[in-house]
Design a protein around this motif. Structure first.
Motif, PDB file in Angstrom:
ATOM      1  N   VAL A 168      10.914   6.222   3.522  1.00  0.00           N
ATOM      2  CA  VAL A 168      10.419   5.010   4.176  1.00  0.00           C
ATOM      3  C   VAL A 168       9.198   4.517   3.400  1.00  0.00           C
ATOM      4  CG1 VAL A 168       9.428   4.098   6.308  1.00  0.00           C
ATOM      5  CG2 VAL A 168      11.282   5.770   6.406  1.00  0.00           C
ATOM      6  N   VAL A 169       9.164   3.215   3.140  1.00  0.00           N
ATOM      7  CA  VAL A 169       8.041   2.622   2.409  1.00  0.00           C
ATOM      8  C   VAL A 169       6.781   2.730   3.260  1.00  0.00           C
ATOM      9  CG1 VAL A 169       7.118   0.507   1.382  1.00  0.00           C
ATOM     10  CG2 VAL A 169       9.562   1.016   1.185  1.00  0.00           C
ATOM     11  N   VAL A 170       5.724   3.333   2.685  1.00  0.00           N
ATOM     12  CA  VAL A 170       4.448   3.431   3.391  1.00  0.00           C
ATOM     13  C   VAL A 170       3.372   2.596   2.703  1.00  0.00           C
ATOM     14  CG1 VAL A 170       4.870   5.665   4.462  1.00  0.00           C
ATOM     15  CG2 VAL A 170       3.810   5.577   2.195  1.00  0.00           C
ATOM     16  N   ARG A 171       3.636   2.184   1.469  1.00  0.00           N
ATOM     17  CA  ARG A 171       2.672   1.334   0.772  1.00  0.00           C
ATOM     18  C   ARG A 171       3.365   0.594  -0.368  1.00  0.00           C
ATOM     19  NH1 ARG A 171      -2.993   3.153  -2.005  1.00  0.00           N
ATOM     20  NH2 ARG A 171      -3.742   1.048  -2.390  1.00  0.00           N
ATOM     21  N   VAL A 172       3.174  -0.720  -0.400  1.00  0.00           N
ATOM     22  CA  VAL A 172       3.671  -1.545  -1.497  1.00  0.00           C
ATOM     23  C   VAL A 172       2.489  -1.790  -2.428  1.00  0.00           C
ATOM     24  CG1 VAL A 172       4.734  -3.731  -2.156  1.00  0.00           C
ATOM     25  CG2 VAL A 172       5.429  -2.608  -0.029  1.00  0.00           C
ATOM     26  N   HIS A 224       6.960  -3.270 -13.771  1.00  0.00           N
ATOM     27  CA  HIS A 224       7.537  -2.376 -12.771  1.00  0.00           C
ATOM     28  C   HIS A 224       7.077  -2.758 -11.367  1.00  0.00           C
ATOM     29  CE1 HIS A 224       8.192   0.098 -16.338  1.00  0.00           C
ATOM     30  NE2 HIS A 224       9.070   0.774 -15.632  1.00  0.00           N
ATOM     31  N   GLN A 225       8.040  -2.839 -10.457  1.00  0.00           N
ATOM     32  CA  GLN A 225       7.735  -2.940  -9.032  1.00  0.00           C
ATOM     33  C   GLN A 225       7.399  -1.524  -8.573  1.00  0.00           C
ATOM     34  OE1 GLN A 225      11.122  -4.024  -6.565  1.00  0.00           O
ATOM     35  NE2 GLN A 225       9.791  -4.778  -4.932  1.00  0.00           N
ATOM     36  N   ARG A 226       6.257  -1.377  -7.889  1.00  0.00           N
ATOM     37  CA  ARG A 226       5.804  -0.040  -7.502  1.00  0.00           C
ATOM     38  C   ARG A 226       5.588   0.035  -5.997  1.00  0.00           C
ATOM     39  NH1 ARG A 226       0.668   1.612 -10.175  1.00  0.00           N
ATOM     40  NH2 ARG A 226      -0.003  -0.312  -9.212  1.00  0.00           N
ATOM     41  N   PHE A 227       6.006   1.155  -5.431  1.00  0.00           N
ATOM     42  CA  PHE A 227       5.771   1.400  -4.016  1.00  0.00           C
ATOM     43  C   PHE A 227       5.853   2.895  -3.747  1.00  0.00           C
ATOM     44  CE2 PHE A 227      10.184   0.266  -4.709  1.00  0.00           C
ATOM     45  CZ  PHE A 227      10.913   1.220  -4.028  1.00  0.00           C
ATOM     46  N   ILE A 228       5.300   3.293  -2.610  1.00  0.00           N
ATOM     47  CA  ILE A 228       5.273   4.703  -2.232  1.00  0.00           C
ATOM     48  C   ILE A 228       6.182   4.908  -1.028  1.00  0.00           C
ATOM     49  CG2 ILE A 228       3.820   6.600  -1.398  1.00  0.00           C
ATOM     50  CD1 ILE A 228       1.499   5.297  -2.957  1.00  0.00           C
ATOM     51  N   LEU A 229       7.034   5.939  -1.152  1.00  0.00           N
ATOM     52  CA  LEU A 229       7.914   6.329  -0.050  1.00  0.00           C
ATOM     53  C   LEU A 229       7.379   7.603   0.592  1.00  0.00           C
ATOM     54  CD1 LEU A 229      11.483   6.040  -1.688  1.00  0.00           C
ATOM     55  CD2 LEU A 229      10.340   4.383  -0.190  1.00  0.00           C
TER      56      LEU A 229
END
Length: 170
Positions: free
Chosen positions: A84-88, A98-103
């Motif tokens: 689940v995405v917790v931070r974009v 690069h598109q970056r996000f934290i799961l």
């Protein structure tokens, strides 16, 4: 008239010994056996070092999860999973974009996703709470690791992907 000798038993002139020759043949046999060995996880036409993923097909089931890769400090292994995405995060604009996000993964570990948007389409309107499936190369770090190569196959790597709401981005 001089007689032609095809084999010269004088090993010193040629730089090899019988034991070296035997060891070399044993090594060649071992390499051949490893190349031909089939554990059922790949098709005969696929290279043994690459795992293939095609559109709308799940990756091979033997890929380790991010939790296993993190605990064992694995590096440059192909993994699959969901979080689940917790931070974009802002896009990385240095070099390839690069598109970056934290799961956040089911067991609580976090995982940085770095998705090359010069090669693959961006996941539009990504927000906290979105569920994302992934298949890519894992790189270990003390914060939980990162996954990259989440795009179509190139000359250097296998095909990876990201998936949200049944739409695959590769």
């Amino acid at each position: 008239m001089k007689r032609l000798r095809l084999f010269r038993p004088d090993r010193r002139r040629h730089g090899f010994s019988r034991s070296g020759l035997i060891a070399g043949l044993a090594m060649a046999g071992l390499v051949t056996a490893l190349v031909l060995w089939d554990d059922g996880s790949r098709t005969p036409s696929s290279p043994p070092t690459l795992q293939q993923s095609t559109p709308n097909q799940a990756p091979p089931p033997q890929t380790p999860g991010a939790e296993t890769a993190f605990q064992q400090h694995l590096d440059k292994v192909w993994i699959t999973g969901e979080g689940v995405v917790v931070r974009v995060l802002p896009d990385d604009e240095k070099g390839s974009r690069h598109q970056r996000f934290i799961l956040r993964l089911p067991l609580g570990q976090t995982l940085l996703i770095a998705h090359n948007i010069d090669v693959a389409p961006r996941i539009p309107d990504l927000k906290n709470g979105d569920s994302v499936r992934y298949y890519g190369e894992y790189v270990w770090n003390k914060k939980g690791g990162l996954v990259h190569w989440t795009h179509r196959k190139s000359a250097a790597v296998s095909a990876g992907w990201l998936e949200r709401d049944g739409v695959r981005y590769e």
